[in-house]
Write a protein that holds these residues in place. Structure first.
Motif, PDB file in Angstrom:
ATOM      1  N   ARG A  13      -4.873   5.548  -0.855  1.00  0.00           N
ATOM      2  CA  ARG A  13      -5.949   6.376  -1.403  1.00  0.00           C
ATOM      3  C   ARG A  13      -6.254   6.039  -2.861  1.00  0.00           C
ATOM      4  N   GLN A  14      -5.281   5.393  -3.528  1.00  0.00           N
ATOM      5  CA  GLN A  14      -5.458   4.998  -4.928  1.00  0.00           C
ATOM      6  C   GLN A  14      -5.960   3.562  -5.068  1.00  0.00           C
ATOM      7  N   ARG A  65       4.009   4.366   1.768  1.00  0.00           N
ATOM      8  CA  ARG A  65       2.698   4.977   1.928  1.00  0.00           C
ATOM      9  C   ARG A  65       1.707   3.985   2.526  1.00  0.00           C
ATOM     10  N   ARG A  89       7.236   3.289  -1.864  1.00  0.00           N
ATOM     11  CA  ARG A  89       7.115   4.746  -1.844  1.00  0.00           C
ATOM     12  C   ARG A  89       6.010   5.269  -2.756  1.00  0.00           C
ATOM     13  N   THR A  90       5.498   4.401  -3.639  1.00  0.00           N
ATOM     14  CA  THR A  90       4.546   4.853  -4.651  1.00  0.00           C
ATOM     15  C   THR A  90       3.123   4.356  -4.417  1.00  0.00           C
ATOM     16  N   ASP A 106      -0.228   3.852  -2.981  1.00  0.00           N
ATOM     17  CA  ASP A 106      -0.919   4.772  -2.077  1.00  0.00           C
ATOM     18  C   ASP A 106      -2.298   4.211  -1.732  1.00  0.00           C
TER      19      ASP A 106
END
Length: 241
Positions: free
Chosen positions: A226-227, A141, A221-222, A224
């Motif tokens: 946006r986080q 991501r 893959r985890t 992000d």
């Protein structure tokens, strides 16, 4: 005698009743208190924490308010290369442990004043913005740069050849938004740089944090953007201070 015996029996019975009542009340209070305390402790142990576990006020305050993903690296000691890496995700006001792995940090341990070639990992809170590696993007991501330029030199021990198959740049003395292997050092060369999360080879690193391949795949893959993911890293004593 009979009348006196009856009175004594009644008195003894009353005293015994009072004793048992008091004992029951006291014991009940203690037992009930212990049960409630045990339940409270169980609830506290299972409830998600509102702070990242093991992180004291000093570093807790450095976690951006908008961050909802924290990779916590708990070094086993100031001069130890062994660490535990845990991913926490924030849900509402609480932090939930997602996954954890054994890992390694700088071969000489940790420092709050990292310099080039000191073989210690820097203690602190750093953003995680960019990723890359020798291997194809596994579904990252974070922005991912694939390049053979990440490959470890072949004059290194063979056990290190796959260290950089996957990497996530730790934003220490680097320019965010660039590939992890960009050599720009905003604070100067002496402050070091090129500090990454990368694949583990079973022992300490030059300053990076290493985890098993499955962990790197999971993190890529985890995590992000946006986080607003960050890494909180250091020996346990420093982190807890």
């Amino acid at each position: 005698m009979h009348s006196g015996g009856v009175r004594r029996a009644v008195t003894a019975t009353a005293i015994l009743a009072c004793f048992l009542t008091a004992l029951s009340a006291c014991g009940g209070a203690e037992h009930g208190g212990a049960t409630q305390t045990g339940a409270a402790r169980t609830q506290a142990a299972t409830a998600a924490p509102t702070r990242v576990p093991g992180v004291g006020d000093r570093f807790q305050r450095r976690i951006p308010s908008g961050s909802r993903q924290v990779v916590a690296v708990y070094g086993e000691g100031k001069d130890s290369a062994d660490s535990t890496v845990v991913l926490y995700t924030k849900h509402g006001s609480t932090w939930q442990r997602e996954r954890g792995w054994t890992g390694h940090n700088g071969k000489k341990g940790w420092t709050t004043d990292h310099h080039e070639d000191d073989d210690r990992s820097p203690v602190g809170v750093f953003t995680l913005s960019d990723a890359g590696g020798v291997l194809p993007d596994p579904g990252s991501r974070l922005p991912y740069t694939r390049s053979a330029a990440f490959a470890a030199p072949r004059w290194w021990a063979k056990s290190h050849w796959h260290d950089f198959d996957y990497v996530i740049a730790i934003d220490y003395n680097r320019v965010k938004g660039t590939p992890p292997n960009d050599q720009t050092r905003p604070e100067g060369e002496k402050k070091g740089g090129g500090i990454w999360l990368h694949m583990d080879h079973g022992s300490g690193t030059s300053a990076c944090v290493s985890v098993p391949e499955r962990a790197m795949r999971y993190l890529l893959r985890t995590l992000d953007p946006r986080q607003r993911p960050v890494v909180v890293m250091g020996d346990r004593a420093d982190l807890a201070a």
